[in-house]
Design a protein around this motif. Structure first.
Motif, PDB file in Angstrom:
ATOM      1  N   PHE A   1       0.891  17.209  11.179  1.00 43.80           N
ATOM      2  CA  PHE A   1       0.985  16.139  10.639  1.00 43.80           C
ATOM      3  C   PHE A   1       0.081  15.647  10.040  1.00 43.80           C
ATOM      4  N   GLU A   2       0.429  14.586   8.506  1.00 39.47           N
ATOM      5  CA  GLU A   2      -1.046  14.771   7.276  1.00 39.47           C
ATOM      6  C   GLU A   2      -0.146  13.211   7.063  1.00 39.47           C
ATOM      7  N   LEU A   3      -1.052  12.079   6.748  1.00 39.47           N
ATOM      8  CA  LEU A   3      -1.040  10.998   6.385  1.00 39.47           C
ATOM      9  C   LEU A   3      -1.923  10.293   5.367  1.00 39.47           C
ATOM     10  N   GLU A   4      -1.515  10.272   4.514  1.00 45.24           N
ATOM     11  CA  GLU A   4      -2.371   9.981   3.103  1.00 45.24           C
ATOM     12  C   GLU A   4      -1.738   8.132   2.900  1.00 45.24           C
ATOM     13  N   ILE A   5      -3.290   7.317   2.765  1.00 50.70           N
ATOM     14  CA  ILE A   5      -2.738   6.138   2.163  1.00 50.70           C
ATOM     15  C   ILE A   5      -3.572   5.437   1.292  1.00 50.70           C
ATOM     16  N   ASP A   6      -3.491   5.493   0.606  1.00 53.51           N
ATOM     17  CA  ASP A   6      -3.736   4.738  -1.001  1.00 53.51           C
ATOM     18  C   ASP A   6      -4.817   3.618  -0.359  1.00 53.51           C
ATOM     19  N   ARG A   7      -5.525   3.276  -0.183  1.00 56.74           N
ATOM     20  CA  ARG A   7      -5.839   1.982   0.204  1.00 56.74           C
ATOM     21  C   ARG A   7      -6.654   1.014  -0.985  1.00 56.74           C
TER      22      ARG A   7
ATOM     23  N   THR B   1       0.862  -1.077  -0.033  1.00 62.45           N
ATOM     24  CA  THR B   1       0.073  -0.387  -0.576  1.00 62.45           C
ATOM     25  C   THR B   1       0.428   1.116  -0.032  1.00 62.45           C
ATOM     26  N   PRO B   2       1.101   2.152  -1.042  1.00 67.34           N
ATOM     27  CA  PRO B   2       1.604   3.304  -1.090  1.00 67.34           C
ATOM     28  C   PRO B   2       1.186   4.041  -0.072  1.00 67.34           C
ATOM     29  N   VAL B   3       1.940   4.717   1.323  1.00 62.16           N
ATOM     30  CA  VAL B   3       1.744   5.695   1.801  1.00 62.16           C
ATOM     31  C   VAL B   3       2.738   7.297   1.886  1.00 62.16           C
ATOM     32  N   LEU B   4       1.623   8.140   2.561  1.00 63.55           N
ATOM     33  CA  LEU B   4       2.507   9.242   2.131  1.00 63.55           C
ATOM     34  C   LEU B   4       2.126  10.349   3.478  1.00 63.55           C
ATOM     35  N   ILE B   5       3.409  10.493   3.855  1.00 60.62           N
ATOM     36  CA  ILE B   5       3.784  11.002   5.146  1.00 60.62           C
ATOM     37  C   ILE B   5       4.043  12.218   5.252  1.00 60.62           C
TER      38      ILE B   5
ATOM     39  N   ASN C   1       6.231   2.274   0.387  1.00 66.51           N
ATOM     40  CA  ASN C   1       5.348   1.299   0.387  1.00 66.51           C
ATOM     41  C   ASN C   1       5.134   0.549   1.982  1.00 66.51           C
ATOM     42  N   THR C   2       4.054   0.124   1.833  1.00 67.49           N
ATOM     43  CA  THR C   2       4.847  -1.245   3.106  1.00 67.49           C
ATOM     44  C   THR C   2       5.245  -2.608   2.214  1.00 67.49           C
ATOM     45  N   ASN C   3       5.449  -3.363   2.858  1.00 70.94           N
ATOM     46  CA  ASN C   3       6.620  -4.338   2.440  1.00 70.94           C
ATOM     47  C   ASN C   3       5.235  -6.032   1.304  1.00 70.94           C
ATOM     48  N   LEU C   4       5.904  -5.901   0.655  1.00 71.02           N
ATOM     49  CA  LEU C   4       4.756  -7.349   0.607  1.00 71.02           C
ATOM     50  C   LEU C   4       4.535  -7.887   0.524  1.00 71.02           C
ATOM     51  N   GLY C   5       2.943  -8.483   1.122  1.00 74.67           N
ATOM     52  CA  GLY C   5       3.190 -10.031   2.064  1.00 74.67           C
ATOM     53  C   GLY C   5       2.892  -9.314   3.081  1.00 74.67           C
ATOM     54  N   VAL C   6       3.429  -7.906   3.620  1.00 74.25           N
ATOM     55  CA  VAL C   6       3.563  -8.020   4.704  1.00 74.25           C
ATOM     56  C   VAL C   6       1.802  -7.008   5.432  1.00 74.25           C
ATOM     57  N   ALA C   7       1.081  -7.282   5.576  1.00 73.54           N
ATOM     58  CA  ALA C   7       0.327  -6.781   6.338  1.00 73.54           C
ATOM     59  C   ALA C   7       0.317  -6.122   7.820  1.00 73.54           C
ATOM     60  N   GLY C   8      -0.739  -5.718   8.607  1.00 74.87           N
ATOM     61  CA  GLY C   8      -0.633  -5.842   9.663  1.00 74.87           C
ATOM     62  C   GLY C   8      -0.319  -3.857  10.400  1.00 74.87           C
ATOM     63  N   ILE C   9      -0.002  -4.111  11.814  1.00 68.30           N
ATOM     64  CA  ILE C   9      -0.424  -2.901  12.639  1.00 68.30           C
ATOM     65  C   ILE C   9       1.076  -1.591  12.294  1.00 68.30           C
ATOM     66  N   TYR C  10       1.264  -0.861  11.813  1.00 69.58           N
ATOM     67  CA  TYR C  10       2.925  -0.170  11.880  1.00 69.58           C
ATOM     68  C   TYR C  10       2.757   1.136  12.370  1.00 69.58           C
ATOM     69  N   GLU C  11       3.645   1.322  12.971  1.00 70.64           N
ATOM     70  CA  GLU C  11       4.059   1.678  14.041  1.00 70.64           C
ATOM     71  C   GLU C  11       4.642   3.553  13.497  1.00 70.64           C
ATOM     72  N   ILE C  12       4.279   4.446  13.014  1.00 72.87           N
ATOM     73  CA  ILE C  12       4.921   5.783  13.061  1.00 72.87           C
ATOM     74  C   ILE C  12       5.525   6.641  14.226  1.00 72.87           C
ATOM     75  N   CYS C  13       6.024   7.037  14.201  1.00 75.99           N
ATOM     76  CA  CYS C  13       6.509   7.195  15.238  1.00 75.99           C
ATOM     77  C   CYS C  13       7.711   8.991  15.005  1.00 75.99           C
ATOM     78  N   ILE C  14       7.368   9.788  15.605  1.00 76.48           N
ATOM     79  CA  ILE C  14       8.127  11.852  15.603  1.00 76.48           C
ATOM     80  C   ILE C  14       8.449  12.176  17.124  1.00 76.48           C
ATOM     81  N   SER C  15       9.862  12.280  17.114  1.00 76.93           N
ATOM     82  CA  SER C  15      10.395  13.135  18.066  1.00 76.93           C
ATOM     83  C   SER C  15      10.822  13.973  17.624  1.00 76.93           C
ATOM     84  N   ILE C  16      11.013  15.025  18.914  1.00 77.01           N
ATOM     85  CA  ILE C  16      10.942  16.148  18.495  1.00 77.01           C
ATOM     86  C   ILE C  16      13.009  15.947  20.097  1.00 77.01           C
TER      87      ILE C  16
END
Length: 184
Positions: A90-96, A17-21, A62-77
């Motif tokens: 912060f914007e997260l665009e997911i092309d489901r 899945t393509p993801v744009l942060i 892009n998420t890894n081919l064959g790896v579906a599940g909970i992805y963790e996105i962390c931002i730290s200052i």
């Protein structure tokens, strides 16, 4: 968000899945970082030293081919010019709905899917048959229970009437005996 703190999000993503942060740190933030990990804890994106920009920082993966599940996105200052909370965008665009149409399915893959579907269909038929059996067994058990209840009720009623009849007969016989002996 305060300096030295991390803010993490989780997102359930499908494979490939393509993801744009798009991340825009506040002007007071001098350094920040963005880390994305897949469900197995493998780092997919690791951007350090992100600085303020009016357009923001963009990261695409892009998420890894064959790896579906909970992805963790962390931002730290990492560091900031002033203390206190800093407002970040912060914007997260997911092309489901993304599909790779240029990759045709191989005959082996189609055969594997057909075999899987036939096994699932067989398993569903087996489960359906077992459910019918259990329903029928439960209905027979219900009938047996109701029949036993009715028989116990009528047997108890018969015993009660029989005991009342015997008691009346015994009292009349005892009374007639006492009358014959002239005790009454």
């Amino acid at each position: 968000m305060n300096s030295g703190k991390s803010l993490c999000f989780t997102e359930d993503l499908n494979p490939n899945t393509p993801v744009l942060i798009t991340y825009t740190p506040a002007q007071q933030v001098t350094k920040s970082s963005l880390v994305v990990k897949d469900p197995f804890g493998v780092t997919v994106v690791d951007e350090k030293n992100i600085q303020y920009s009016p357009n923001g920082f963009r990261s695409h993966f892009n998420t890894n081919l064959g790896v579906a599940g909970i992805y963790e996105i962390c931002i730290s200052i990492i560091s900031a010019n002033s203390y206190g909370p800093h407002l970040n965008k912060f914007e997260l665009e997911i092309d489901r709905d993304h599909h790779e149409n240029n990759l045709p399915e191989s005959k082996e893959r189609v055969d594997q899917l057909n075999n899987l579907l036939s096994r699932v269909n067989t398993a569903l038929d087996s489960i359906r048959g077992e459910q019918y059996y259990l329903k029928d067994r439960e209905e027979r058990f219900r009938q047996t229970t109701d029949s036993t209840y009715d028989r116990c009720f009528y047997l108890g009623l018969f015993k009660l009437l029989f005991l009342i009849g015997i008691s009346i007969w015994q009292l009349t016989n005892l009374r007639s005996f006492f009358k014959k002996k002239k005790l009454i």
